[in-house]
Design a protein around this motif. Structure first.
Motif, PDB file in Angstrom:
ATOM      1  N   PRO A 132       0.834  -1.200   0.000  1.00 38.33           N
ATOM      2  CA  PRO A 132       0.000   0.000   0.000  1.00 38.33           C
ATOM      3  C   PRO A 132       0.872   1.255   0.000  1.00 38.33           C
ATOM      4  CG  PRO A 132      -0.761  -1.576   1.644  1.00 38.33           C
ATOM      5  CD  PRO A 132       0.532  -2.101   1.109  1.00 38.33           C
ATOM      6  N   LEU A 133       0.356   2.333  -0.571  1.00 34.45           N
ATOM      7  CA  LEU A 133       1.116   3.584  -0.619  1.00 34.45           C
ATOM      8  C   LEU A 133       0.671   4.481   0.529  1.00 34.45           C
ATOM      9  CD1 LEU A 133       0.908   4.086  -4.477  1.00 34.45           C
ATOM     10  CD2 LEU A 133       2.829   3.146  -3.152  1.00 34.45           C
ATOM     11  N   HIS A 134       1.620   4.748   1.420  1.00 32.98           N
ATOM     12  CA  HIS A 134       1.365   5.670   2.535  1.00 32.98           C
ATOM     13  C   HIS A 134       1.948   7.031   2.152  1.00 32.98           C
ATOM     14  CE1 HIS A 134       0.147   2.301   5.159  1.00 32.98           C
ATOM     15  NE2 HIS A 134       1.054   1.621   4.484  1.00 32.98           N
ATOM     16  N   ARG A 135       1.805   8.002   3.034  1.00 29.39           N
ATOM     17  CA  ARG A 135       2.253   9.359   2.668  1.00 29.39           C
ATOM     18  C   ARG A 135       3.727   9.444   2.281  1.00 29.39           C
ATOM     19  NH1 ARG A 135      -2.081  12.826   3.437  1.00 29.39           N
ATOM     20  NH2 ARG A 135      -3.427  12.263   5.203  1.00 29.39           N
ATOM     21  N   PRO A 136       4.650   8.763   2.991  1.00 28.04           N
ATOM     22  CA  PRO A 136       6.052   8.902   2.566  1.00 28.04           C
ATOM     23  C   PRO A 136       6.285   8.411   1.139  1.00 28.04           C
ATOM     24  CG  PRO A 136       5.820   7.285   4.347  1.00 28.04           C
ATOM     25  CD  PRO A 136       4.529   8.022   4.250  1.00 28.04           C
ATOM     26  N   GLN A 137       5.707   7.277   0.773  1.00 32.08           N
ATOM     27  CA  GLN A 137       5.871   6.800  -0.606  1.00 32.08           C
ATOM     28  C   GLN A 137       5.204   7.770  -1.582  1.00 32.08           C
ATOM     29  OE1 GLN A 137       4.370   4.408   1.703  1.00 32.08           O
ATOM     30  NE2 GLN A 137       6.439   3.724   2.247  1.00 32.08           N
ATOM     31  N   LEU A 138       4.014   8.269  -1.192  1.00 35.71           N
ATOM     32  CA  LEU A 138       3.311   9.191  -2.085  1.00 35.71           C
ATOM     33  C   LEU A 138       4.104  10.466  -2.285  1.00 35.71           C
ATOM     34  CD1 LEU A 138      -0.235   8.468  -0.664  1.00 35.71           C
ATOM     35  CD2 LEU A 138       0.495   8.039  -3.025  1.00 35.71           C
ATOM     36  N   ALA A 139       4.778  10.900  -1.208  1.00 32.49           N
ATOM     37  CA  ALA A 139       5.601  12.113  -1.328  1.00 32.49           C
ATOM     38  C   ALA A 139       6.806  11.849  -2.227  1.00 32.49           C
ATOM     39  CB  ALA A 139       6.054  12.578   0.059  1.00 32.49           C
ATOM     40  N   GLN A 140       7.401  10.669  -2.096  1.00 31.49           N
ATOM     41  CA  GLN A 140       8.533  10.309  -2.975  1.00 31.49           C
ATOM     42  C   GLN A 140       8.099  10.287  -4.434  1.00 31.49           C
ATOM     43  OE1 GLN A 140       9.563   6.573  -1.205  1.00 31.49           O
ATOM     44  NE2 GLN A 140      11.254   7.421  -0.009  1.00 31.49           N
ATOM     45  N   ILE A 141       6.926   9.695  -4.666  1.00 31.55           N
ATOM     46  CA  ILE A 141       6.419   9.595  -6.038  1.00 31.55           C
ATOM     47  C   ILE A 141       6.170  10.994  -6.606  1.00 31.55           C
ATOM     48  CG2 ILE A 141       4.430   8.868  -7.423  1.00 31.55           C
ATOM     49  CD1 ILE A 141       4.214   6.434  -5.490  1.00 31.55           C
ATOM     50  N   ALA A 142       5.493  11.826  -5.805  1.00 30.34           N
ATOM     51  CA  ALA A 142       5.166  13.176  -6.286  1.00 30.34           C
ATOM     52  C   ALA A 142       6.451  13.947  -6.581  1.00 30.34           C
ATOM     53  CB  ALA A 142       4.324  13.908  -5.237  1.00 30.34           C
ATOM     54  N   HIS A 143       7.441  13.802  -5.700  1.00 27.84           N
ATOM     55  CA  HIS A 143       8.693  14.517  -5.873  1.00 27.84           C
ATOM     56  C   HIS A 143       9.395  14.061  -7.156  1.00 27.84           C
ATOM     57  CE1 HIS A 143      13.054  15.187  -5.124  1.00 27.84           C
ATOM     58  NE2 HIS A 143      12.589  16.392  -4.867  1.00 27.84           N
ATOM     59  N   ALA A 144       9.466  12.738  -7.357  1.00 29.93           N
ATOM     60  CA  ALA A 144      10.152  12.216  -8.548  1.00 29.93           C
ATOM     61  C   ALA A 144       9.420  12.642  -9.823  1.00 29.93           C
ATOM     62  CB  ALA A 144      10.252  10.694  -8.470  1.00 29.93           C
ATOM     63  N   ALA A 145       8.085  12.581  -9.799  1.00 32.88           N
ATOM     64  CA  ALA A 145       7.316  12.936 -10.998  1.00 32.88           C
ATOM     65  C   ALA A 145       7.526  14.413 -11.330  1.00 32.88           C
ATOM     66  CB  ALA A 145       5.836  12.641 -10.782  1.00 32.88           C
ATOM     67  N   ARG A 146       7.566  15.257 -10.289  1.00 31.54           N
ATOM     68  CA  ARG A 146       7.759  16.689 -10.493  1.00 31.54           C
ATOM     69  C   ARG A 146       9.161  16.962 -11.047  1.00 31.54           C
ATOM     70  NH1 ARG A 146       8.161  18.943  -5.559  1.00 31.54           N
ATOM     71  NH2 ARG A 146       6.440  17.637  -4.873  1.00 31.54           N
ATOM     72  N   THR A 147      10.169  16.358 -10.402  1.00 32.27           N
ATOM     73  CA  THR A 147      11.551  16.604 -10.815  1.00 32.27           C
ATOM     74  C   THR A 147      11.780  16.195 -12.268  1.00 32.27           C
ATOM     75  OG1 THR A 147      12.111  16.004  -8.563  1.00 32.27           O
ATOM     76  CG2 THR A 147      13.945  16.245 -10.091  1.00 32.27           C
ATOM     77  N   LEU A 148      11.193  15.070 -12.647  1.00 35.63           N
ATOM     78  CA  LEU A 148      11.408  14.568 -14.007  1.00 35.63           C
ATOM     79  C   LEU A 148      10.426  15.156 -15.005  1.00 35.63           C
ATOM     80  CD1 LEU A 148      11.744  10.769 -13.194  1.00 35.63           C
ATOM     81  CD2 LEU A 148      13.571  12.200 -14.107  1.00 35.63           C
ATOM     82  N   ALA A 149       9.427  15.845 -14.501  1.00 38.10           N
ATOM     83  CA  ALA A 149       8.302  16.279 -15.338  1.00 38.10           C
ATOM     84  C   ALA A 149       7.755  15.085 -16.112  1.00 38.10           C
ATOM     85  CB  ALA A 149       8.714  17.392 -16.288  1.00 38.10           C
ATOM     86  N   ALA A 150       7.523  14.003 -15.381  1.00 35.12           N
ATOM     87  CA  ALA A 150       7.112  12.753 -16.019  1.00 35.12           C
ATOM     88  C   ALA A 150       5.655  12.430 -15.715  1.00 35.12           C
ATOM     89  CB  ALA A 150       7.996  11.613 -15.524  1.00 35.12           C
ATOM     90  N   HIS A 151       5.046  11.663 -16.610  1.00 39.18           N
ATOM     91  CA  HIS A 151       3.735  11.094 -16.330  1.00 39.18           C
ATOM     92  C   HIS A 151       3.955   9.868 -15.435  1.00 39.18           C
ATOM     93  CE1 HIS A 151      -0.495  10.186 -16.973  1.00 39.18           C
ATOM     94  NE2 HIS A 151      -0.149   8.919 -17.139  1.00 39.18           N
ATOM     95  N   LEU A 152       2.982   9.598 -14.566  1.00 42.10           N
ATOM     96  CA  LEU A 152       3.147   8.496 -13.616  1.00 42.10           C
ATOM     97  C   LEU A 152       2.400   7.255 -14.095  1.00 42.10           C
ATOM     98  CD1 LEU A 152       4.021   7.411 -10.825  1.00 42.10           C
ATOM     99  CD2 LEU A 152       1.964   8.477  -9.878  1.00 42.10           C
ATOM    100  N   LEU A 153       3.101   6.123 -14.052  1.00 38.65           N
ATOM    101  CA  LEU A 153       2.470   4.841 -14.384  1.00 38.65           C
ATOM    102  C   LEU A 153       2.660   3.910 -13.189  1.00 38.65           C
ATOM    103  CD1 LEU A 153       1.096   2.918 -16.389  1.00 38.65           C
ATOM    104  CD2 LEU A 153       3.365   2.292 -17.213  1.00 38.65           C
ATOM    105  N   VAL A 154       1.527   3.521 -12.558  1.00 39.57           N
ATOM    106  CA  VAL A 154       1.608   2.659 -11.385  1.00 39.57           C
ATOM    107  C   VAL A 154       1.252   1.235 -11.808  1.00 39.57           C
ATOM    108  CG1 VAL A 154       0.767   2.225  -9.052  1.00 39.57           C
ATOM    109  CG2 VAL A 154       0.947   4.574  -9.895  1.00 39.57           C
TER     110      VAL A 154
END
Ligand code: PPS
Length: 506
Positions: free
Chosen positions: A160-182
């Motif tokens: 399951p994705l808790h806030r720390p993982q969600l924050a990591q994901i959001a940060h990586a997606a922002r930094t890369l300007a990438a679309h997210l695929l889960v």
């Protein structure tokens, strides 16, 4: 098995034998058919498997992390004629017998367990769909079609994705300007033991906390080799169009997407943000909960804290893993004859019946021997059978959320383990209590005069006298009724059950 361009007319399949592969093989089949295992187009043959084992590559030099194999029964294998295109095909079916794919066998070989390995290309029959989450099980081609151009950040959500993982994901997606695929692996129960259904629900529950994302269920099955499993995931992620994979485990190298290893985030209580732990003064930082801490909170029926877990995710997890006091339980008391097992068990059962917290079934030694195990004696075989029966009944009681308290001598560790396994399989808890009253004290009490008879040689095979008692090494609680009064012993058991969350505190 990376050659393509194989064709076989439908009519050739009319007489082909049908076979329903094992669930993990069906999962591989689906990944082959959708192209998620590209460049593989079928189950591997012997030459590829040998090359894989020696060099980590297929025979033609393609790097590939793990065997993708199919085994069939001997009778089916011996009925094939590999020299005749019409006689070397098998129709692979789902559990209901509906055809999913045709396998053209190019290679067979006997395996250790008397079955046969078969290799060869597969081709989809019908729509090839089977199993749950069909709507979510999109093929790589379908998904690549949906993705916007540019970078694609992949996340394999096997927990399951808790806030720390969600924050990591959001940060990586922002930094890369990438679309997210889960990618949600639904081939087997995940590392945390969550069923695929629950995993999918918890990941979806976190969706509104993610940047715009595409979510896909992928029938990945773990082989148990962490690094190779991670490599295979990376390959599958690449097939889905992932250019950058957010990793939580192993560092990967070789082909496939670039792997990002995120920094450890912590909760900053000054502003409620998750940021790199070293950027937060120690007095203001809260570390993410460990998986054990999360399980422990759920077991006790506490809500997962909002600073750590979005409420919608917490709700799904609480549903999937209810508090221990709402789950079935087997309390298994073991000890010598006369150690006080029955007396303590009756005290515990009486207390729970008085408070009404739990419905209790007491499986007392004498009653069991009369009702359930009449005719059994005290040989090892009979004692083992007796414990097996008790364990089975107890597990059934616990399956329906009741509490079973058992108090046989149960002198053998293996039989006690069987009882534990049966309870676990029924989704219930198991608490082993060793009533460790010393033999001298039991013998002095000798209410039934059995010890005296055993010492006089009148009866044989008395536990503790001339029959073994294997002291448990896995007891959750040990009590000695030569040191405790009956009331104290009962209180000790109740205290333990309350402390560990199985019984509601008063
Ligand atoms: S076992 O080993 O778990 O299957 O035994 P259990 O069903 O608990 O039965 C133990 C009771 O049977 C009486 N009894 C004996 N016990 C041990 N060894 C021998 N040979 C034996 N023969 C009869 C004894 O009274 C036990 O009762 P408890 O309640 O334990 O005192």
């Amino acid at each position: 098995m990376s050659e393509r361009g194989w064709l076989m007319p439908e009519e050739m399949l009319r007489d082909a034998p049908a076979y329903n592969p094992r669930p993990s093989e069906l999962a591989d089949l689906e990944l082959l058919l959708t192209g998620a295992y590209a460049p593989l187009t079928g189950f591997l043959g012997r030459a590829d498997l040998i090359a894989l084992q020696r060099r980590g590559r297929l025979e033609d030099g393609t790097p590939w992390p793990l065997p993708v194999t199919l085994e069939i029964p001997e009778s089916l294998a011996l009925g094939l004629d590999l020299s005749d295109p019409a006689l070397r095909s098998i129709v692979l079916t789902d559990q209901e017998g509906a055809p999913i794919a045709a396998l053209e066998v190019t290679d067979t070989w006997p395996t250790r367990d008397g079955r046969y390995g078969v290799g060869g290309p597969v081709r989809q029959l019908g729509d090839g769909r089977h199993g749950p989450f069909q709507r979510l099980r999109r093929s790589p081609a379908e998904v690549r079609e949906l993705l916007p151009p540019g970078r694609v950040l992949g996340v394999v959500a096997d927990r399951p994705l808790h806030r720390p993982q969600l924050a990591q994901i959001a940060h990586a997606a922002r930094t890369l300007a990438a679309h997210l695929l889960v990618l949600i692996p639904v081939g087997d129960a995940g590392p945390g033991g969550l069923s695929p259904e629950v995993l999918v629900r918890t990941v979806f529950a976190a969706r509104d906390r993610m940047p715009p994302a595409t979510l896909v269920a992928v029938p990945l099955v773990r082989r148990g080799d962490e690094i190779r499993d991670a490599l295979l995931r990376a390959r599958v992620a690449a097939a889905y169009g992932v250019t950058h994979l957010l990793s939580t485990g192993e560092m990967l190298s070789g082909g496939g997407p670039r792997v990002l290893v995120p920094r450890e985030l912590a909760y900053d209580n000054r502003d409620g943000q998750w940021r790199w732990r070293d950027d937060i003064p120690p007095r203001n930082r809260r570390l993410a909960l460990t998986n054990e801490e999360i399980d422990d909170l759920l077991d006790r029926g506490f809500p997962l804290p909002e600073w750590h877990t979005p409420p919608a995710v917490a709700k799904e997890l609480a549903r999937a893993r209810p508090a221990r006091r709402h789950r079935g339980l087997v309390v298994f008391m073991t000890g010598l004859s006369g150690s006080g097992k029955s007396t303590v068990a009756r005290g515990v059962a009486d207390h729970l019946r008085e408070t009404g917290d739990r419905t209790v079934t007491l499986l007392d030694g004498d009653v069991v021997r009369r009702e359930l195990s009449a005719g059994l004696g005290f040989s090892k075989e009979d004692r083992d059978l007796n414990i097996r029966r008790i364990g089975w009944v107890a597990a059934e009681v616990a399956r329906h959320r009741g509490m079973a308290i058992c108090c046989p001598i149960a002198p053998y560790a293996a039989a006690r383990k069987t009882a534990r396994d049966m309870a676990t399989l029924a989704g219930a808890g198991f608490v082993l209590i060793h009533v460790a009253t010393p033999l001298e004290v039991c013998e002095r009490r000798d209410r039934k005069g059995l010890y005296a008879k055993a010492r006089a040689g009148l009866i044989k095979g008395m536990t503790g006298v001339d029959d073994p008692y294997e002291v448990p090494l896995d007891a959750d609680l040990t009590i000695d009724t030569s040191q405790l009064s009956v009331d104290e012993a009962v209180a000790a058991v109740l205290h333990h059950l309350t402390e560990t969350g199985w019984v509601e505190p008063k």
